[in-house]
Structure formats: C-alpha cells, structure tokens
Design a protein around this motif. Structure first.
Motif, PDB file in Angstrom:
ATOM      1  N   UNK A 196     -11.755  -7.679  -1.315  1.00  0.00           N
ATOM      2  CA  UNK A 196     -10.849  -8.739  -0.885  1.00  0.00           C
ATOM      3  C   UNK A 196      -9.399  -8.413  -1.254  1.00  0.00           C
ATOM      4  N   UNK A 197      -9.226  -7.801  -2.421  1.00  0.00           N
ATOM      5  CA  UNK A 197      -7.873  -7.403  -2.836  1.00  0.00           C
ATOM      6  C   UNK A 197      -7.325  -6.340  -1.899  1.00  0.00           C
ATOM      7  N   UNK A 198      -8.149  -5.372  -1.515  1.00  0.00           N
ATOM      8  CA  UNK A 198      -7.725  -4.339  -0.573  1.00  0.00           C
ATOM      9  C   UNK A 198      -7.267  -4.958   0.743  1.00  0.00           C
ATOM     10  N   UNK A 199      -8.062  -5.877   1.280  1.00  0.00           N
ATOM     11  CA  UNK A 199      -7.725  -6.505   2.560  1.00  0.00           C
ATOM     12  C   UNK A 199      -6.432  -7.306   2.456  1.00  0.00           C
ATOM     13  N   UNK A 200      -6.232  -7.985   1.331  1.00  0.00           N
ATOM     14  CA  UNK A 200      -5.019  -8.781   1.134  1.00  0.00           C
ATOM     15  C   UNK A 200      -3.782  -7.891   1.086  1.00  0.00           C
ATOM     16  N   UNK A 201      -3.889  -6.769   0.375  1.00  0.00           N
ATOM     17  CA  UNK A 201      -2.749  -5.855   0.282  1.00  0.00           C
ATOM     18  C   UNK A 201      -2.441  -5.234   1.642  1.00  0.00           C
ATOM     19  N   UNK A 202      -3.492  -4.908   2.403  1.00  0.00           N
ATOM     20  CA  UNK A 202      -3.249  -4.330   3.729  1.00  0.00           C
ATOM     21  C   UNK A 202      -2.592  -5.351   4.661  1.00  0.00           C
ATOM     22  N   UNK A 203      -3.006  -6.612   4.562  1.00  0.00           N
ATOM     23  CA  UNK A 203      -2.373  -7.649   5.373  1.00  0.00           C
ATOM     24  C   UNK A 203      -0.893  -7.790   5.004  1.00  0.00           C
ATOM     25  N   UNK A 204      -0.591  -7.734   3.702  1.00  0.00           N
ATOM     26  CA  UNK A 204       0.808  -7.794   3.254  1.00  0.00           C
ATOM     27  C   UNK A 204       1.590  -6.592   3.773  1.00  0.00           C
ATOM     28  N   UNK A 205       0.958  -5.413   3.730  1.00  0.00           N
ATOM     29  CA  UNK A 205       1.599  -4.194   4.220  1.00  0.00           C
ATOM     30  C   UNK A 205       1.926  -4.303   5.703  1.00  0.00           C
ATOM     31  N   UNK A 206       0.988  -4.825   6.495  1.00  0.00           N
ATOM     32  CA  UNK A 206       1.227  -5.002   7.927  1.00  0.00           C
ATOM     33  C   UNK A 206       2.374  -5.976   8.171  1.00  0.00           C
ATOM     34  N   UNK A 207       2.410  -7.057   7.394  1.00  0.00           N
ATOM     35  CA  UNK A 207       3.440  -8.074   7.589  1.00  0.00           C
ATOM     36  C   UNK A 207       4.834  -7.539   7.282  1.00  0.00           C
ATOM     37  N   UNK A 208       4.926  -6.517   6.426  1.00  0.00           N
ATOM     38  CA  UNK A 208       6.231  -5.974   6.031  1.00  0.00           C
ATOM     39  C   UNK A 208       6.424  -4.546   6.544  1.00  0.00           C
ATOM     40  N   UNK A 209       5.660  -4.153   7.560  1.00  0.00           N
ATOM     41  CA  UNK A 209       5.781  -2.802   8.111  1.00  0.00           C
ATOM     42  C   UNK A 209       7.134  -2.623   8.782  1.00  0.00           C
ATOM     43  N   UNK A 210       7.719  -1.426   8.696  1.00  0.00           N
ATOM     44  CA  UNK A 210       9.033  -1.177   9.321  1.00  0.00           C
ATOM     45  C   UNK A 210       8.950  -0.959  10.827  1.00  0.00           C
ATOM     46  N   UNK A 211       7.769  -1.050  11.398  1.00  0.00           N
ATOM     47  CA  UNK A 211       7.586  -0.898  12.844  1.00  0.00           C
ATOM     48  C   UNK A 211       6.480  -1.832  13.296  1.00  0.00           C
ATOM     49  N   UNK A 212       6.440  -2.119  14.581  1.00  0.00           N
ATOM     50  CA  UNK A 212       5.440  -3.029  15.132  1.00  0.00           C
ATOM     51  C   UNK A 212       4.451  -2.272  16.001  1.00  0.00           C
ATOM     52  N   UNK A 213       3.385  -2.951  16.372  1.00  0.00           N
ATOM     53  CA  UNK A 213       2.348  -2.311  17.168  1.00  0.00           C
ATOM     54  C   UNK A 213       2.848  -2.028  18.584  1.00  0.00           C
ATOM     55  N   UNK A 214       2.433  -0.871  19.130  1.00  0.00           N
ATOM     56  CA  UNK A 214       2.772  -0.535  20.515  1.00  0.00           C
ATOM     57  C   UNK A 214       4.146   0.076  20.651  1.00  0.00           C
TER      58      UNK A 214
END
Length: 273
Positions: A177-195
């Motif tokens: 659960x901690x891994x998934x939470x950190x990955x969600x945070x990483x996606x939310x603050x990524x310097x680029x978006x999907x596509x």
C-alpha cells in the motif's frame, strides 16, 4: 461399485461463471474502447464490465477455496494448478516484454521517429525526467523489503508459526500500500503528462501497468491474510498462499527491470525533476 471415484482428478460440475467471465470481459474491453473514443454510454458499459469481473472473481475464487476445504485438491490437482499459475505468470512476463521492447526500440533508434522525439532520447520536448534516486529508489527498497517479509510469512507457515504468518502478511500488505501511495504521489507531481510523445506514453504504460499489478497482488495478499485468520492453510497444503507469493515476487522482479531500464538508463543525461 458403480459411480465410485477411482482417480485423483477433480471433475467440475457445470457452472455459469466461465460464461459470465467471458461476457464481462467483452463488456469491459468494449467499455474501454468507448471510453478512449469519448463516446456516449462509455461509463455505463465500462461499469457493467468491471462489476461483472469483480463478481466473477469473488464467486469463482470462493468456489475454488471451498473445493480445497472439501478435499478436492489432491496432489495431482495441486500440481496442475501450479502449472496453470506458472503459465499465467509466463504470459504476464511476455506482456511486460512488449513494453520493454517498445522502450528499447524508442531509446536505441530515436532517429526512426525523429518527428516525434527530435532524434534524441529522452525527446527534446521533455525538459525534465523523474529523478531515479529519489522516490523511485525508495519504492525499489520498499518492494525489496516486501519480498523479504513475504518470505518470512511463507517460512512461518511451513514451520507452523501462524503468528509469524499473519505478521509477515500484514507487513507485506502495508508495504504494498505504501508503494502504491508513493507511485500515485509521483504521478501527481510528474514533470510531464501522459501522451503527446512516445517517451511519456511508454513511461506511464509500463510503470502504470506495473502499479496495477501491485494493487492486484496486494488484494491477493489481503485474501490470504483473511484466510489465515479463519484457519486456512497448513504446512503441507497452502497453494493459494504460494500462488500469491509467486505473483508478488514476479512483481518485485519486474520493478527492478523497470527501475534500471526506464528510470536510470532511460533518463540518463537528462535533467532531473
């Protein structure tokens, strides 16, 4: 005696759930197509497909667990279930091979897609990439620790230590659960978006599908934890636990490749976010 069982195989009775699973899978994929094309009714079709799949998983797996309790899982049946799980994981391996293949193709031959990436990798339009030695490295350590705690749980089960089994499963679930939470945070603050460019599409598809597998594996382990509390699993018969453990270790190994190939090598020389 007529009708007496003289073999170790489990002959299944006719069941509706394989049909429900097939219909639900078609409904789900159709809903995904509608959703991706922004068409009317997409959410309804997709929701029906997801609901059908969840109902199928719950009912079908519940029946399998009940069959095991009733003694139908003979050594021959368990052997074939192991073969089935091995083939399932092999198919998952090939699924991720496809994403790695795409990533290597884009990274090693950027000039073949010059219009999309500017002939370099990462593409010129990507001004910054994820720092592999920040959150991704932390998540790598978390998954490695989760593999250790799951091995602790397995070792405890084999030696009849029910308390150690439960503690090991609790620790592994919390780490997942901690891994998934950190990955969600990483996606939310990524310097680029999907596509937009191949880099971002390949990045989010590869890491996103892995994240989905972590969530599925966490659900598997939660089911195992629940079963351990109600007295399931013995040192000699615990294939359900073994299958979940194999799946989790597979997820661990895939992440190591993703970390090295996508985060470290794939962003080498670029500016870190």
């Amino acid at each position: 005696m007529a009708g007496a069982k003289n073999h170790d195989y489990h002959i299944l009775h006719p069941d509706i759930w394989p049909l429900v699973a097939s219909i639900s899978a078609v409904t789900f994929t159709s809903g995904m197509v509608l959703f991706m094309h922004d068409m009317a009714g997409a959410h309804l079709v997709l929701g029906l497909g997801v609901a059908g799949l969840i109902a199928t998983f719950y009912s079908w797996f519940s029946k399998i667990i009940q069959e095991g309790r009733e003694g139908y899982h003979t050594p021959v049946v368990q052997l074939h279930m192991r073969y089935g799980m091995i083939l399932f994981i092999a198919s998952e391996v090939m699924f991720f091979v496809g994403w790695f293949w795409a990533w290597f193709d884009f990274a090693l031959f950027p000039s073949t897609i010059a219009d999309a990436v500017g002939g370099v990798w990462p593409p010129e339009s990507i001004h910054a990439v994820m720092d592999p030695f920040a959150l991704p490295l932390l998540n790598t350590l978390i998954l490695l620790c989760s593999g250790t705690t799951l091995t602790w749980a397995h070792h405890s089960l084999i030696h009849g230590d029910r308390d150690g089994l439960k503690k090991g499963l609790w620790a592994t679930i919390l780490l997942g659960l901690l891994f998934s939470s950190i990955q969600a945070y990483e996606y939310a603050h990524a310097p680029f978006s999907f596509g937009g460019v191949t880099y971002t599409s390949a990045f989010f598809m590869a890491t996103g599908f892995h994240g989905f597998h972590v969530i599925v594996g966490t659900i598997f382990l939660i089911v195992c934890l629940r079963r351990s509390y109600i007295g399931d699993f013995t040192p000699r018969e615990h294939f359900g636990f073994e299958a979940a453990a194999w799946y989790w270790h597979f997820v661990d190994v895939v992440w190591l490749f993703l970390f090295i190939v996508v985060y470290v090598w794939g962003g080498w020389g670029a500016e870190y976010h």
